[in-house]
Write a protein that holds these residues in place. Structure first.
Motif, PDB file in Angstrom:
ATOM      1  N   ARG A 100      48.795  33.461  41.757  1.00  0.00           N
ATOM      2  CA  ARG A 100      47.524  34.128  42.055  1.00  0.00           C
ATOM      3  C   ARG A 100      46.985  34.843  40.830  1.00  0.00           C
ATOM      4  O   ARG A 100      45.791  34.757  40.529  1.00  0.00           O
ATOM      5  CB  ARG A 100      47.714  35.123  43.200  1.00  0.00           C
ATOM      6  CG  ARG A 100      46.417  35.772  43.678  1.00  0.00           C
ATOM      7  CD  ARG A 100      46.677  36.962  44.572  1.00  0.00           C
ATOM      8  NE  ARG A 100      47.279  38.068  43.850  1.00  0.00           N
ATOM      9  CZ  ARG A 100      46.591  38.923  43.097  1.00  0.00           C
ATOM     10  NH1 ARG A 100      45.285  38.794  42.953  1.00  0.00           N
ATOM     11  NH2 ARG A 100      47.213  39.913  42.472  1.00  0.00           N
ATOM     12  N   ARG A 101      47.844  35.571  40.123  1.00  0.00           N
ATOM     13  CA  ARG A 101      47.397  36.303  38.941  1.00  0.00           C
ATOM     14  C   ARG A 101      46.879  35.355  37.856  1.00  0.00           C
ATOM     15  O   ARG A 101      46.006  35.730  37.052  1.00  0.00           O
ATOM     16  CB  ARG A 101      48.543  37.151  38.385  1.00  0.00           C
ATOM     17  CG  ARG A 101      48.874  38.387  39.200  1.00  0.00           C
ATOM     18  CD  ARG A 101      47.732  39.404  39.178  1.00  0.00           C
ATOM     19  NE  ARG A 101      47.434  39.860  37.850  1.00  0.00           N
ATOM     20  CZ  ARG A 101      48.030  40.877  37.239  1.00  0.00           C
ATOM     21  NH1 ARG A 101      48.980  41.543  37.870  1.00  0.00           N
ATOM     22  NH2 ARG A 101      47.676  41.249  36.027  1.00  0.00           N
ATOM     23  N   ALA A 102      47.419  34.142  37.835  1.00  0.00           N
ATOM     24  CA  ALA A 102      46.961  33.164  36.843  1.00  0.00           C
ATOM     25  C   ALA A 102      45.615  32.550  37.221  1.00  0.00           C
ATOM     26  O   ALA A 102      45.033  31.791  36.435  1.00  0.00           O
ATOM     27  CB  ALA A 102      48.000  32.061  36.685  1.00  0.00           C
ATOM     28  N   GLY A 103      45.122  32.871  38.424  1.00  0.00           N
ATOM     29  CA  GLY A 103      43.841  32.337  38.858  1.00  0.00           C
ATOM     30  C   GLY A 103      43.894  30.895  39.309  1.00  0.00           C
ATOM     31  O   GLY A 103      42.877  30.195  39.310  1.00  0.00           O
ATOM     32  N   VAL A 104      45.100  30.420  39.715  1.00  0.00           N
ATOM     33  CA  VAL A 104      45.242  29.022  40.135  1.00  0.00           C
ATOM     34  C   VAL A 104      45.847  28.930  41.532  1.00  0.00           C
ATOM     35  O   VAL A 104      46.605  27.997  41.835  1.00  0.00           O
ATOM     36  CB  VAL A 104      46.085  28.219  39.109  1.00  0.00           C
ATOM     37  CG1 VAL A 104      45.326  28.044  37.816  1.00  0.00           C
ATOM     38  CG2 VAL A 104      47.432  28.893  38.866  1.00  0.00           C
ATOM     39  N   SER A 105      45.510  29.864  42.406  1.00  0.00           N
ATOM     40  CA  SER A 105      46.043  29.838  43.771  1.00  0.00           C
ATOM     41  C   SER A 105      45.691  28.553  44.502  1.00  0.00           C
ATOM     42  O   SER A 105      46.418  28.117  45.413  1.00  0.00           O
ATOM     43  CB  SER A 105      45.518  31.034  44.572  1.00  0.00           C
ATOM     44  OG  SER A 105      46.039  32.238  44.073  1.00  0.00           O
ATOM     45  N   HIS A 106      44.597  27.922  44.089  1.00  0.00           N
ATOM     46  CA  HIS A 106      44.160  26.714  44.773  1.00  0.00           C
ATOM     47  C   HIS A 106      45.151  25.562  44.620  1.00  0.00           C
ATOM     48  O   HIS A 106      45.099  24.597  45.384  1.00  0.00           O
ATOM     49  CB  HIS A 106      42.786  26.285  44.266  1.00  0.00           C
ATOM     50  CG  HIS A 106      42.677  26.224  42.773  1.00  0.00           C
ATOM     51  ND1 HIS A 106      42.626  27.344  41.991  1.00  0.00           N
ATOM     52  CD2 HIS A 106      42.634  25.175  41.907  1.00  0.00           C
ATOM     53  CE1 HIS A 106      42.539  27.002  40.716  1.00  0.00           C
ATOM     54  NE2 HIS A 106      42.544  25.693  40.644  1.00  0.00           N
ATOM     55  N   VAL A 107      46.070  25.647  43.665  1.00  0.00           N
ATOM     56  CA  VAL A 107      47.020  24.543  43.495  1.00  0.00           C
ATOM     57  C   VAL A 107      48.055  24.524  44.618  1.00  0.00           C
ATOM     58  O   VAL A 107      48.753  23.521  44.801  1.00  0.00           O
ATOM     59  CB  VAL A 107      47.737  24.616  42.129  1.00  0.00           C
ATOM     60  CG1 VAL A 107      46.736  24.632  40.994  1.00  0.00           C
ATOM     61  CG2 VAL A 107      48.698  25.797  42.035  1.00  0.00           C
ATOM     62  N   LEU A 108      48.174  25.634  45.383  1.00  0.00           N
ATOM     63  CA  LEU A 108      49.160  25.694  46.451  1.00  0.00           C
ATOM     64  C   LEU A 108      48.570  25.437  47.833  1.00  0.00           C
ATOM     65  O   LEU A 108      49.312  25.250  48.797  1.00  0.00           O
ATOM     66  CB  LEU A 108      49.862  27.060  46.462  1.00  0.00           C
ATOM     67  CG  LEU A 108      50.758  27.377  45.258  1.00  0.00           C
ATOM     68  CD1 LEU A 108      51.394  28.749  45.425  1.00  0.00           C
ATOM     69  CD2 LEU A 108      51.827  26.305  45.089  1.00  0.00           C
TER      70      LEU A 108
END
Length: 807
Positions: free
Chosen positions: A250-258
């Motif tokens: 989430r902190r990396a800004g890529v929550s959409h990958v999960l």
């Protein structure tokens, strides 16, 4: 590697796409659906949209048709809305354990080894007999020893509660979310079921197949967080992912990958197009009969349908597959405008069958992301470097990935901020995660490893292990960035509905100007000015003091707003396990609703987690003017966060004692009644006792978690304790029961911050009886949700709860 660039004709066509007549009507239907929850904002959005269409000289009679469709959306949504659960049974109100017989409807793996299971046909048997419950029962099974099947019968011996969340105005409404999902109740178990259990069940062929595929994945993936990625990517099962891993992503800004969605469908589609490329490489003449793009669609279709089944037909995956289906059909029909027409067709189909999907955050994000890409990518596409050598192609590819992410986030920004109250501007990690997952980890290691597991376990383990190693390397990069302070996250102003409309109107204005449509852009100026005036007008009002007792469950948070706009927070709630941050999830987002992330005065009555836990987030992310406490700092990780925030944000903690007076604004002061300098007692008994006074009139007493000894010290202090409102000590516990205190304060009303059906049975019965005997009205956050009291300049006050009860 050139796929994004080669498909620029799909998403990179210059100019703004025009809308067909039926497409112009669809937003009115959406506004009508939204109006069952947000009536005024939806009517305002509809009025703005209708004005713009009229200004653009739409077909005659369209306005009446728009109004009709708005009404259709409104009544269709009401018709589709599941009924409320009804009154709570007595056994539930008494917190009685009952025997539950039900059938498993769906199962979802959640991070931290949890299962989220929806039960249907629920019958509860207790001391008062059998009760059939309406709607679904949401069963959280922590650390389960087995995985149930949909359709399997289960018997439990548990406490059942209503599916009620934290009821605070202006933030995400969990109760409404549960209602649109028809989830009426919830329960919780941990570990093996001690009583009852899952009944024997013979799964059907498809269930056995899915279970076998899951076993093949688990048996061949390493027991690491990298290995835990593959069940999440391939089946949507995040059971083996840790909360720390999810937070890092989430902190990396890529929550959409999960979250199984359009991104993952895109990964699967890339496999189909890769097979089409391979077919052309082996037999180039095949493209003469079937062009590569059409072949890619046809080869992708069965893979996408298989992935939809493997992912258990989750709503987000269904939406993505629906969009892909329409895009594929349009491409096979040689139609242009794939993104725009495909998006409208998908939205129309989804809302025709499931109108309440419009309230689903995943649906909102999917639609806005695709719209942002369709509208803004053509502008960014012009910035890609020209050239055909390999180096230029690589640069173009990674820039295209970044630009697509930027375009999506331009459209998503206000919705993301509204829902989460923070901004994590770390889009560059999309350049690392998206290509690595889409080009290698998912198709080669994931799909390849799963296929290999049926013929060669050693090869499958190597493929899964390689993918896991790559993912763990990416996580280590993110973690290093976090430790180095390169993963910023900021608490942000959360837009009000006027702000949302202004933002999207400004985006439209910019797009029109970029495309040379100055006359059409001019039509947006008037609604922009009107909305700005409405927003500015809302900032003005009479001089008043406002107190909000937030609903933070079995914890306490008080917010005081002064007549000149100062904001004071007393305690921050907390106390809901290691993975739930009350400050980040509830208190922080509520505070920044229409406000900057700033608190002028922050008081902590004592260091217990149910009062101090939510303050750590505020100290880390907000601008804090002054921090006051009794000198008691929380223990453990929360205390460490406090100390770190004090240093990083240069906050000077100040210790208070009896007799001190803090001026919040001219005429508005906070008086410290307790503890005295030499008082000795437990952590609870050392709580601050605060008294709010405005122009000499005592308004409010806040008493922390004082118990008997602390209350006696307050009574013996000899100080004036009178106030119109008393927040009961220790949430109204029997240990803080004090008729003498109630008499000396002599409030008009008493308030208690406590959770619904809390295990302590607060407010204690004898406290309720004594308050009633003294004709003091009692209100609790358990019954009312958030409670607000507003004092006017003449000293009169108005009581309002979040469920619109007034005094």
């Amino acid at each position: 590697m050139n796929s994004l660039d080669e498909n620029a004709h799909v998403i990179g066509r210059s100019g703004l796409p025009g809308l067909l007549f039926w497409q112009k009507l669809l937003p009115a239907f959406v506004f009508g659906i939204l109006s069952i929850k947000w009536l005024i904002p939806s009517l305002a959005a509809f009025a703005v949209y209708a004005f713009i269409l009229l200004a653009l000289r739409i077909e005659k009679g369209t306005l009446g048709l728009l109004i009709l469709i708005f009404g259709l959306g409104h009544f269709y949504a009401l018709y589709s809305l599941p009924p409320e659960a009804g009154p709570m049974p007595k056994w539930m109100a008494d917190r009685e354990k009952v025997e539950v017989d039900a059938e498993v409807h769906s199962i979802k793996g959640a991070p931290g080894n949890r299962l989220k299971i929806l039960l249907t046909d629920v019958v509860c048997t207790g001391s008062t007999g059998r009760t059939a419950l309406k709607g679904y029962l949401n069963w959280t099974w922590d650390k389960p020893d087995q995985i149930p099947f949909a359709g399997q019968k289960v018997n439990l011996h548990v406490r059942v509660k209503p599916s009620s969340g934290f009821r605070n105005s202006g933030v995400w409404d969990y109760d409404f979310y549960c209602r649109i999902k028809n989830i009426s109740y919830r329960t919780y178990t941990r570990g093996p079921l001690k009583k009852g259990g899952l009944q024997s069940y013979e799964p059907d062929f498809l269930q056995k197949l899915r279970s076998d595929l899951r076993k093949h994945i688990l048996q061949n993936t390493p027991p690491t967080q990298g290995g835990a990625l593959f069940p999440a990517l391939l089946t949507g099962d995040r059971f083996f992912l840790s909360h720390d891993t999810v937070e890092l992503i989430r902190r990396a800004g890529v929550s959409h990958v999960l979250a199984l969605s359009g991104l993952h469908v895109g990964f699967i589609v890339s496999i189909g197009f890769g097979l089409a490329w391979l077919a052309g490489f082996i037999y180039p003449n095949i493209y003469l009969r079937l062009p590569r793009m059409k072949m890619g669609v046809l080869l992708s279709a069965p893979l996408v349908l298989f992935y939809l089944w493997l992912g258990q037909f989750t709503p987000s995956l269904l939406r993505a597959v629906c969009m892909f289906g329409f895009w594929g059909i349009l491409l096979l029909m040689n139609r242009g405008r794939l993104l725009v027409d495909g998006l409208f067709l998908a939205v129309l189909l989804i809302l025709a069958f499931a109108p309440l999907s419009v309230f689903d955050l995943g649906f909102q994000l999917s639609v806005l992301a695709v719209a942002g890409i369709a509208l803004f990518y053509p502008q960014f596409h012009r910035l890609l470097p020209a050239g055909k050598n390999t180096g230029i192609k690589v640069v173009r590819f990674f820039l295209a990935v970044l630009f697509v992410s930027i375009c999506a986030n331009i459209a998503l920004l206000p919705v993301l901020v509204w829902n989460f109250g923070v901004i994590a501007p770390n889009l560059f990690f999309n350049i690392l995660f998206v290509p690595m997952l889409g080009l290698f980890i998912m198709p080669v290691c994931g799909a390849g490893g799963l296929a290999a597991s049926f013929v060669n376990s050693a090869l499958a383990q190597k493929l899964f292990g390689l993918g896991a190693m790559c993912f763990e390397w990416m996580l280590s990069v993110v973690n290093s960035a976090k430790l180095s302070g390169l993963l910023p996250e900021y608490a942000s102003y959360r837009p009000l509905w006027e702000d949302l409309l202004i933002y999207y109107l400004l985006l439209g204005l910019v797009l029109l100007l970029l495309n040379g449509k100055k006359q059409q852009a001019g039509f947006l100026v008037l609604p922009l000015l009107l909305l700005a005036c409405v927003r500015i007008y809302g900032e003005f009002g009479g001089k008043a003091v406002r107190m909000d007792l937030l609903d933070t469950g079995q914890s306490q948070c008080v917010v005081i707003t002064g007549p000149n706009g100062s904001r004071t927070v007393v305690d921050g709630g907390g106390g809901f396990g290691k993975t739930f941050d009350m400050g980040a999830s509830i208190v922080g987002p509520w505070l920044v609703s229409g406000h900057r992330p700033q608190v002028d005065y922050l008081f902590m009555t004592h260091g217990d987690h149910d009062h101090a836990g939510g303050l750590a987030f505020l100290l880390e992310k907000f601008t804090i003017g002054h921090f006051y406490s009794n000198g008691d700092i929380p223990d453990g990780i929360t205390g460490q966060r406090f100390q770190k925030a004090f240093v990083q944000n240069k906050i000077l903690p100040q210790k208070l004692h009896m007799g001190q007076v803090i001026e919040l604004e001219p005429g508005l002061v906070m008086e410290v009644i307790h503890p005295s300098v030499d008082f000795e007692g437990s952590r609870n008994d050392r709580s601050l006792f605060l008294r709010l006074i405005w122009n000499g009139k005592p308004l409010l007493n806040i008493s922390g978690d004082l118990d008997r000894k602390g209350v006696r010290a307050v009574l013996n202090s000899g100080r004036d304790l009178s106030a119109q409102v008393l927040i009961l000590p220790h949430h109204g516990s029997a240990g803080a029961f004090s008729p003498a205190l109630y008499e000396k304060v002599d409030p008009d009303i008493a308030l208690a911050a406590c959770g619904l059906l809390n295990r302590y049975n607060f407010v204690a019965k004898k406290v309720k009886v004594e308050l009633a005997k003294k004709h003091i009205k009692l209100y609790t956050t358990a019954d009312e949700g958030m409670i607000s009291i507003v004092w006017s300049i003449d000293g009169l006050f108005e009581f309002v709860s979040v469920n619109n009860k007034k005094l």
